[in-house]
Design an enzyme around this catalytic site. Sequence first.
Site, PDB file in Angstrom:
ATOM      1  CD1 TRP A   1      51.864 -21.592  15.759  1.00 25.86           C
ATOM      2  CD2 TRP A   1      50.186 -20.147  14.775  1.00 25.86           C
ATOM      3  NE1 TRP A   1      52.072 -20.320  16.058  1.00 25.86           N
ATOM      4  CE2 TRP A   1      50.989 -19.609  15.639  1.00 25.86           C
ATOM      5  CE3 TRP A   1      49.271 -19.707  13.939  1.00 25.86           C
ATOM      6  CZ2 TRP A   1      50.975 -18.083  15.945  1.00 25.86           C
ATOM      7  CZ3 TRP A   1      48.848 -18.388  14.180  1.00 25.86           C
ATOM      8  CH2 TRP A   1      49.844 -17.675  15.062  1.00 25.86           C
TER       9      TRP A   1
ATOM     10  CD1 TRP B   1      54.438 -14.055  20.002  1.00 22.69           C
ATOM     11  CD2 TRP B   1      53.125 -13.781  21.470  1.00 22.69           C
ATOM     12  NE1 TRP B   1      53.519 -15.484  19.959  1.00 22.69           N
ATOM     13  CE2 TRP B   1      52.756 -15.024  20.987  1.00 22.69           C
ATOM     14  CE3 TRP B   1      52.410 -13.155  22.676  1.00 22.69           C
ATOM     15  CZ2 TRP B   1      51.548 -15.988  21.520  1.00 22.69           C
ATOM     16  CZ3 TRP B   1      51.314 -14.138  23.183  1.00 22.69           C
ATOM     17  CH2 TRP B   1      50.813 -15.213  22.592  1.00 22.69           C
TER      18      TRP B   1
ATOM     19  CB  ALA C   1      60.016 -13.753  18.249  1.00 21.03           C
ATOM     20  CG  ASP C   2      54.502 -18.367  18.103  1.00 19.94           C
ATOM     21  OD1 ASP C   2      53.720 -17.646  18.922  1.00 19.94           O
ATOM     22  OD2 ASP C   2      54.423 -19.459  17.705  1.00 19.94           O
ATOM     23  CE1 TYR C   3      60.265 -24.063  20.863  1.00 19.37           C
ATOM     24  CE2 TYR C   3      58.195 -25.027  21.034  1.00 19.37           C
ATOM     25  CZ  TYR C   3      59.564 -25.309  20.943  1.00 19.37           C
ATOM     26  OH  TYR C   3      59.800 -26.343  21.032  1.00 19.37           O
TER      27      TYR C   3
END
Length: 208
Positions: free
Chosen positions: A196, A135, A154-156
């Site tokens: 995002w 990450w 994998a970034d929330y």
Amino acid sequence: MTALALKTLKRSDKSFAKLISAAGPCTLKAKKSTNPFHSLAESIVYQQLNGTAAKTIWNRVLALYGDRLPTPDQILKTKVTKLRAAGLSRAKVAAITDLAQKAKDGVIPSSRAAHKLSDAELVERLTSVRGIGPWTVEMFLIFTLGRHDVMPAADYGVRNGFAITYGMKDLPKPKQLLEFSEKWKPYRTFAAWYLWRAVDLDRAKKKK
């Protein structure tokens, strides 16, 4: 963001086209002049902290060197007690020290050399540093090197934005997101930026 990138993403599907219309033009800009060593050192400090707390600690670290970005040699010559007093945890002191040593050893490339290496080569090199995982490298590729085709699956925030955009009750698995993102190549970085923004838009909507 190029016109071709925007066109490609808009054509991917109606849900994503709707997100782009709601979020507006992509304003993502990389800090291409940033030295990789300094960028990664700052990333280590910021890990698992909110922005305000991390910035305070990073400024304390810089204060140890006259409010200037330290060199690897300066980091290695700094006593652990001083770094700890600045607010770094033991794990982060170990990580930033390992980063400095690997910079001296040539594992961490210069800015010019980094731009010549592939994403895979950079991931292999940089994840050899203690405390730096995929990450962190992905954020480095996006925000420091300005790479256009990075999907931090994998970034929330990216996963949450995907769930919001496509009306999912649960967050997608990283593998699922990676497979889906094939349609966004070679502009997956911009797709991630819009995901995002989906979170930001959803948060603003709920406040109203």
